[in-house]
Design a protein around this motif. Structure first.
Motif, PDB file in Angstrom:
ATOM      1  N   HIS A  46       0.722  -1.150  -0.178  1.00 26.98           N
ATOM      2  CA  HIS A  46      -0.043  -0.094  -0.119  1.00 26.98           C
ATOM      3  C   HIS A  46       0.885   1.114   0.047  1.00 26.98           C
ATOM      4  N   LEU A  47       2.039   1.383   0.688  1.00 25.91           N
ATOM      5  CA  LEU A  47       2.683   2.449   0.844  1.00 25.91           C
ATOM      6  C   LEU A  47       3.480   2.539  -0.461  1.00 25.91           C
ATOM      7  N   LEU A  48       3.967   1.555  -1.147  1.00 29.23           N
ATOM      8  CA  LEU A  48       4.594   1.879  -2.511  1.00 29.23           C
ATOM      9  C   LEU A  48       3.443   2.126  -3.414  1.00 29.23           C
ATOM     10  N   VAL A  49       2.408   1.770  -3.492  1.00 27.55           N
ATOM     11  CA  VAL A  49       1.141   2.395  -4.450  1.00 27.55           C
ATOM     12  C   VAL A  49       1.207   3.850  -4.070  1.00 27.55           C
ATOM     13  N   VAL A  50       0.775   4.056  -2.905  1.00 29.44           N
ATOM     14  CA  VAL A  50       0.723   5.699  -2.643  1.00 29.44           C
ATOM     15  C   VAL A  50       1.627   6.425  -3.072  1.00 29.44           C
ATOM     16  N   GLY A  51       3.041   5.964  -2.681  1.00 27.46           N
ATOM     17  CA  GLY A  51       4.140   6.438  -3.354  1.00 27.46           C
ATOM     18  C   GLY A  51       4.100   6.933  -4.929  1.00 27.46           C
ATOM     19  N   PHE A  52       3.701   5.612  -5.541  1.00 25.39           N
ATOM     20  CA  PHE A  52       3.684   5.557  -6.960  1.00 25.39           C
ATOM     21  C   PHE A  52       2.530   6.722  -7.398  1.00 25.39           C
ATOM     22  N   TYR A  53       1.426   6.748  -6.742  1.00 25.66           N
ATOM     23  CA  TYR A  53       0.406   7.868  -7.331  1.00 25.66           C
ATOM     24  C   TYR A  53       0.981   8.978  -7.102  1.00 25.66           C
ATOM     25  N   LEU A  54       1.677   9.052  -5.977  1.00 31.98           N
ATOM     26  CA  LEU A  54       1.978  10.854  -5.729  1.00 31.98           C
ATOM     27  C   LEU A  54       3.087  10.946  -6.688  1.00 31.98           C
ATOM     28  N   VAL A  55       3.822  10.392  -6.966  1.00 32.77           N
ATOM     29  CA  VAL A  55       5.024  10.839  -7.857  1.00 32.77           C
ATOM     30  C   VAL A  55       4.663  10.989  -9.323  1.00 32.77           C
ATOM     31  N   ASN A  56       3.741   9.947  -9.780  1.00 35.99           N
ATOM     32  CA  ASN A  56       3.233  10.146 -11.108  1.00 35.99           C
ATOM     33  C   ASN A  56       2.302  11.067 -11.393  1.00 35.99           C
ATOM     34  N   LEU A  57       1.186  11.385 -10.469  1.00 39.25           N
ATOM     35  CA  LEU A  57       0.423  12.200 -10.640  1.00 39.25           C
ATOM     36  C   LEU A  57       0.757  13.733 -10.295  1.00 39.25           C
ATOM     37  N   GLY A  58       1.849  13.741  -9.549  1.00 41.61           N
ATOM     38  CA  GLY A  58       2.343  15.046  -9.467  1.00 41.61           C
ATOM     39  C   GLY A  58       3.042  15.271 -10.724  1.00 41.61           C
ATOM     40  N   PHE A  59       3.706  14.426 -11.327  1.00 36.40           N
ATOM     41  CA  PHE A  59       4.506  14.771 -12.640  1.00 36.40           C
ATOM     42  C   PHE A  59       3.527  15.170 -13.763  1.00 36.40           C
ATOM     43  N   VAL A  60       2.459  14.183 -13.612  1.00 31.90           N
ATOM     44  CA  VAL A  60       1.302  14.598 -14.719  1.00 31.90           C
ATOM     45  C   VAL A  60       0.830  16.148 -14.558  1.00 31.90           C
ATOM     46  N   ALA A  61       0.552  16.525 -13.430  1.00 29.01           N
ATOM     47  CA  ALA A  61       0.199  17.917 -13.241  1.00 29.01           C
ATOM     48  C   ALA A  61       1.183  18.819 -13.511  1.00 29.01           C
ATOM     49  N   LEU A  62       2.264  18.665 -13.230  1.00 31.98           N
ATOM     50  CA  LEU A  62       3.539  19.590 -13.644  1.00 31.98           C
ATOM     51  C   LEU A  62       3.671  19.907 -14.823  1.00 31.98           C
ATOM     52  N   TYR A  63       3.351  18.568 -15.702  1.00 30.75           N
ATOM     53  CA  TYR A  63       3.584  18.609 -17.199  1.00 30.75           C
ATOM     54  C   TYR A  63       2.535  19.006 -18.085  1.00 30.75           C
ATOM     55  N   LEU A  64       1.427  19.466 -17.275  1.00 29.26           N
ATOM     56  CA  LEU A  64       0.257  19.850 -17.960  1.00 29.26           C
ATOM     57  C   LEU A  64       0.325  20.981 -18.975  1.00 29.26           C
ATOM     58  N   GLY A  65       0.722  21.911 -18.658  1.00 27.26           N
ATOM     59  CA  GLY A  65       0.890  23.267 -19.602  1.00 27.26           C
ATOM     60  C   GLY A  65       1.481  23.176 -20.711  1.00 27.26           C
ATOM     61  N   ALA A  66       0.832  23.840 -21.818  1.00 29.08           N
ATOM     62  CA  ALA A  66       1.523  23.727 -23.148  1.00 29.08           C
ATOM     63  C   ALA A  66       2.023  25.220 -23.309  1.00 29.08           C
TER      64      ALA A  66
END
Length: 141
Positions: free
Chosen positions: A50-70
């Motif tokens: 569970h801890l690994l999955v939460v960390g995976f979500y945080l890193v990936n969704l954070g990256f997706v959000a940061l990389y959103l802008g055009a």
């Protein structure tokens, strides 16, 4: 609707969907692996998983959000596909690197556990073999 906003919506939908799919796959298969690594301790395997999955979500969704802008405004359908291909390609690469990182860490944990198991004798010592005490006294003494 502005085509840039449409590109954002499509990017977020695909990126979040991919992140959830990869996280679920890692969680399902990683749990079995962790249970083996942790000597069958199911509760600990579930907690670590569970801890690994939460960390995976945080890193990936954070990256997706940061990389959103055009960088530029999207004006044509072709530009939507070009922008999405670059953004989604980078997201897929990040997901792949995160997946390989998780597998590498789990393998390190597994190897450490295997080395610890190999250091323990398979049977506890039963005493001296052969004649007891014969090694302490020289023959004929």
């Amino acid at each position: 609707m502005d085509l840039t906003v449409l590109a954002y919506v499509v990017y977020l939908a695909i990126s979040i969907g991919l992140t959830v799919w990869v996280a679920r796959t890692l969680s399902r298969n990683g749990r079995i692996f962790l249970a083996d690594v942790l000597h069958g301790n199911e509760k600990l395997a579930d907690a670590v998983n569970h801890l690994l999955v939460v960390g995976f979500y945080l890193v990936n969704l954070g990256f997706v959000a940061l990389y959103l802008g055009a960088e530029e405004e999207i004006l044509t359908a072709r530009e939507i596909f070009e922008a999405l291909s670059v953004k989604l390609g980078v997201v897929l690469l990040v997901l792949g690197v995160m997946h390989l990182g998780n597998v590498w860490v789990l393998n390190k944990i597994r190897r450490r556990g295997m080395m610890e198991r190999e250091q323990l004798p398979p049977v506890p010592p039963q005493g001296l073999s052969g004649q007891q005490g014969a090694w302490a006294k020289p023959a004929g003494a």
